[in-house]
Design a protein around this motif. Sequence first.
Motif, PDB file in Angstrom:
ATOM      1  N   THR A 124      42.669  24.345  39.109  1.00 25.65           N
ATOM      2  CA  THR A 124      42.427  25.703  39.597  1.00 25.65           C
ATOM      3  C   THR A 124      43.365  26.648  38.872  1.00 25.65           C
ATOM      4  O   THR A 124      44.569  26.403  38.813  1.00 25.65           O
ATOM      5  N   LEU A 125      42.794  27.719  38.334  1.00 27.28           N
ATOM      6  CA  LEU A 125      43.610  28.642  37.549  1.00 27.28           C
ATOM      7  C   LEU A 125      43.347  30.080  37.985  1.00 27.28           C
ATOM      8  O   LEU A 125      42.207  30.557  37.944  1.00 27.28           O
ATOM      9  N   TYR A 126      44.400  30.737  38.423  1.00 30.07           N
ATOM     10  CA  TYR A 126      44.319  32.148  38.806  1.00 30.07           C
ATOM     11  C   TYR A 126      44.722  32.998  37.608  1.00 30.07           C
ATOM     12  O   TYR A 126      45.783  32.756  37.009  1.00 30.07           O
ATOM     13  N   ILE A 127      43.889  33.974  37.298  1.00 29.53           N
ATOM     14  CA  ILE A 127      44.172  34.852  36.151  1.00 29.53           C
ATOM     15  C   ILE A 127      43.965  36.316  36.534  1.00 29.53           C
ATOM     16  O   ILE A 127      43.276  36.627  37.501  1.00 29.53           O
ATOM     17  N   ASP A 128      44.568  37.171  35.737  1.00 24.13           N
ATOM     18  CA  ASP A 128      44.260  38.605  35.796  1.00 24.13           C
ATOM     19  C   ASP A 128      44.129  39.081  34.355  1.00 24.13           C
ATOM     20  O   ASP A 128      44.962  38.737  33.505  1.00 24.13           O
ATOM     21  N   PHE A 129      43.114  39.867  34.103  1.00 24.93           N
ATOM     22  CA  PHE A 129      42.886  40.341  32.734  1.00 24.93           C
ATOM     23  C   PHE A 129      43.997  41.261  32.241  1.00 24.93           C
ATOM     24  O   PHE A 129      44.223  41.377  31.048  1.00 24.93           O
ATOM     25  N   LYS A 130      44.693  41.917  33.156  1.00 20.79           N
ATOM     26  CA  LYS A 130      45.764  42.812  32.704  1.00 20.79           C
ATOM     27  C   LYS A 130      47.103  42.091  32.594  1.00 20.79           C
ATOM     28  O   LYS A 130      48.122  42.731  32.343  1.00 20.79           O
ATOM     29  N   SER A 131      47.088  40.790  32.759  1.00 20.33           N
ATOM     30  CA  SER A 131      48.296  39.982  32.589  1.00 20.33           C
ATOM     31  C   SER A 131      48.340  39.425  31.166  1.00 20.33           C
ATOM     32  O   SER A 131      47.487  38.621  30.766  1.00 20.33           O
ATOM     33  N   ALA A 132      49.354  39.849  30.420  1.00 18.39           N
ATOM     34  CA  ALA A 132      49.488  39.358  29.039  1.00 18.39           C
ATOM     35  C   ALA A 132      49.685  37.845  29.019  1.00 18.39           C
ATOM     36  O   ALA A 132      49.154  37.154  28.144  1.00 18.39           O
ATOM     37  N   ALA A 133      50.424  37.346  29.983  1.00 24.77           N
ATOM     38  CA  ALA A 133      50.661  35.891  30.037  1.00 24.77           C
ATOM     39  C   ALA A 133      49.355  35.143  30.301  1.00 24.77           C
ATOM     40  O   ALA A 133      49.142  34.047  29.781  1.00 24.77           O
TER      41      ALA A 133
END
Lengths: 230, 191
Positions: free
Chosen positions: B3-12
């Motif tokens: 499971t992977l949580y992401i945000d498009f505005k997160s550079a990491a």
Amino acid sequence: MKALESDAPLIVYVDIKSPYAFAAIRPTLALEKSLGMRFDWRPLTLDIPSYLGSARKKEGKVVESTRSTSQWSWVKYAYRDARRYAERQRFMLKGTEKIWDSSIPNIGILWVMQTARDRLGDYFEAVYPPFWRRELDIEDMAVVEACLEKAGIDSSGFAEFARGEGRAEHDKLQPQLHPSGIYGVPTYVIDGTILFGREHLPYVRWHLQGREGPAPDIAYEIDDHEAQPC
Amino acid sequence: MLTLYIDFKSAASYLALEPTLELARETGISIDWRPFSVRPFSVPVEQDEETVGERHRRVRAAAQRDVHLHYAAVQGRNMHFADTPAGSDAALAALAVMEGDPVPFIRAAFTAYWSKQADLADEAVVETLLRSVGIDGPDWQKAKAEMASIRSKAEESGIFETPSYLIADQLFLGREHLPWIRSLIAAEQGD
């Protein structure tokens, strides 16, 4: 001592009270040994309340805190993360009950660098693991002197150094760090490039080995071998 | 399942994308992509009279930006930090209700944000992106509700930043953990 300048191929900033620095000690010493180099190890005594709020615990419960919810989330995760990697290295890491003044054992790093460079790993072994088992009062000069002796380092003159020349050197270095772009530990300074965190060790290794092939991405190097002393 | 949580505005998160996909390709593990909106990143402007804490946060943010740019170059990726960062909530809401393979949309959204400074909080912008990868626009009301529900559950799991990986009851923040995550996948697969 200038924050970004050294005759050594790499400057390493650490703090005895940082769990992330604790988890980085062994892999960084291993890198130094495998490359046959001598890094320039230096103290960065973190002013934790200035950026992560302050807190004091008693019998496992928080009795004083100025931290926000997000600061607590970060601190709790950071400890859990450092702990699992420390345990992977066969170390115990217990959360601290207060924010320590680590300047005396950090000045100890300067002392060892000047008087017994070859025993630096022994000094880290004498200080880091017992401190993180909550066995050391690192604000007590006698305790740090005992750690030096345990590491096979002559401690005579250390108290005077820690109150005089060593303290002055330490205190002169700290205000240079933020203006130089250094804010935490472990920090690696390599040819003027500042890299915070042991996840940069693959890049540091690649750079120090002559930059052959493509540069690596960040990664925490994991080591399943038997634990070795610092 | 990873499971992977992401945000498009997160550079990491952006820099974690291809290394994580490579891990999935190598191990055969499937990824459950989940949206989690984080605070927009910015480097505070230096003040005439800063507190130690303010100076720390400014120096830290500038260093983080520089390190992201450093590794973007290592990965051969175009990355630009806007002075005023755009939002990402519409793209995250679309991801929350996406059926099928979300990776083409995820790639398109990250690229649009980090190389063209696209405003991914704008539903029209996101619908254009979705069409570019052959996906219809979502029911936005339903999508926003689903995103809120995912966030609530994520916070209960201790998620507060991205990219956050959940595997074998462990939470890992950041792609630097991929070696350990790889070893956990191998253990689950009985290697």
